[in-house]
Motif scaffolding. Sequence first.
Motif, PDB file in Angstrom:
ATOM      1  N   ASP A 174      53.106 -10.865 -16.519  1.00  0.00           N
ATOM      2  CA  ASP A 174      52.852 -11.149 -15.115  1.00  0.00           C
ATOM      3  C   ASP A 174      51.563 -11.974 -15.006  1.00  0.00           C
ATOM      4  O   ASP A 174      50.889 -12.235 -15.998  1.00  0.00           O
ATOM      5  CB  ASP A 174      52.794  -9.865 -14.278  1.00  0.00           C
ATOM      6  CG  ASP A 174      51.626  -8.953 -14.611  1.00  0.00           C
ATOM      7  OD1 ASP A 174      50.594  -9.430 -15.133  1.00  0.00           O
ATOM      8  OD2 ASP A 174      51.738  -7.743 -14.347  1.00  0.00           O
ATOM      9  N   GLN A 175      51.202 -12.360 -13.804  1.00  0.00           N
ATOM     10  CA  GLN A 175      50.052 -13.251 -13.607  1.00  0.00           C
ATOM     11  C   GLN A 175      48.751 -12.624 -14.111  1.00  0.00           C
ATOM     12  O   GLN A 175      47.948 -13.291 -14.764  1.00  0.00           O
ATOM     13  CB  GLN A 175      49.938 -13.629 -12.131  1.00  0.00           C
ATOM     14  CG  GLN A 175      48.906 -14.707 -11.871  1.00  0.00           C
ATOM     15  CD  GLN A 175      48.895 -15.152 -10.421  1.00  0.00           C
ATOM     16  OE1 GLN A 175      49.511 -14.543  -9.565  1.00  0.00           O
ATOM     17  NE2 GLN A 175      48.185 -16.230 -10.146  1.00  0.00           N
ATOM     18  N   GLN A 204      48.355 -10.259 -16.446  1.00  0.00           N
ATOM     19  CA  GLN A 204      48.398 -10.191 -17.912  1.00  0.00           C
ATOM     20  C   GLN A 204      48.141 -11.564 -18.523  1.00  0.00           C
ATOM     21  O   GLN A 204      47.448 -11.676 -19.532  1.00  0.00           O
ATOM     22  CB  GLN A 204      49.755  -9.654 -18.381  1.00  0.00           C
ATOM     23  CG  GLN A 204      49.985  -8.197 -18.066  1.00  0.00           C
ATOM     24  CD  GLN A 204      51.425  -7.785 -18.327  1.00  0.00           C
ATOM     25  OE1 GLN A 204      52.360  -8.527 -18.020  1.00  0.00           O
ATOM     26  NE2 GLN A 204      51.595  -6.600 -18.873  1.00  0.00           N
ATOM     27  N   THR A 205      48.710 -12.593 -17.927  1.00  0.00           N
ATOM     28  CA  THR A 205      48.509 -13.959 -18.421  1.00  0.00           C
ATOM     29  C   THR A 205      47.041 -14.352 -18.343  1.00  0.00           C
ATOM     30  O   THR A 205      46.489 -14.915 -19.292  1.00  0.00           O
ATOM     31  CB  THR A 205      49.375 -14.960 -17.623  1.00  0.00           C
ATOM     32  OG1 THR A 205      50.747 -14.571 -17.729  1.00  0.00           O
ATOM     33  CG2 THR A 205      49.205 -16.370 -18.148  1.00  0.00           C
TER      34      THR A 205
END
Length: 177
Positions: free
Chosen positions: A5-6, A8-9
């Motif tokens: 997800d954003q 985690q990225t």
Amino acid sequence: MFILDQDQTKRLLKFTLNEKKIIKTLNLPDEIFLPLFFSIRFGGDWSVNKNSKNLMSVKEKLTHYDKDKKVGYTLEKIFLFVNPKLLSQEGKIYRMEKCSNNNERELVERPYNVSIDGEYILEATLDPKKKKIFLKTLKGPLTFSGPTAYGAAHELEHLDNGSIEGLPFWDFEYELI
């Protein structure tokens, strides 16, 4: 397939940028760190031959446990060697190993103690309690016993021979006792 997800990225990118920053600070070629980063990210011991350099990382685990509080943590010490050289080995341990290059486990013979030196040695200590990776340059030679010695011998065999030589597990026989 694993999708980030954003959040985690962003965390992965920040971590990767920190790796790049460390490489620059240590003023060494990027590829030197491949086995270390593999050990940090994926676990285990690693060896790579890159640009005429033999590179090896071996991991040692140290668990600290408070018997009264019934809580503890395991430090991982990962040792990165550039052009590792086996100086001595002692003892003989028979053990089963599974290598990513082979489909099955094999019976191998490993030393119980090893002494290894290298052109460059870096220790990375992963502290799960502090969520830190502490780095320091070491002078060799270093001596390892038990599982860390087996791992070092395994990776040195990869660097010397390319593959691991052992007896397949199907040479074993079942026996009901």
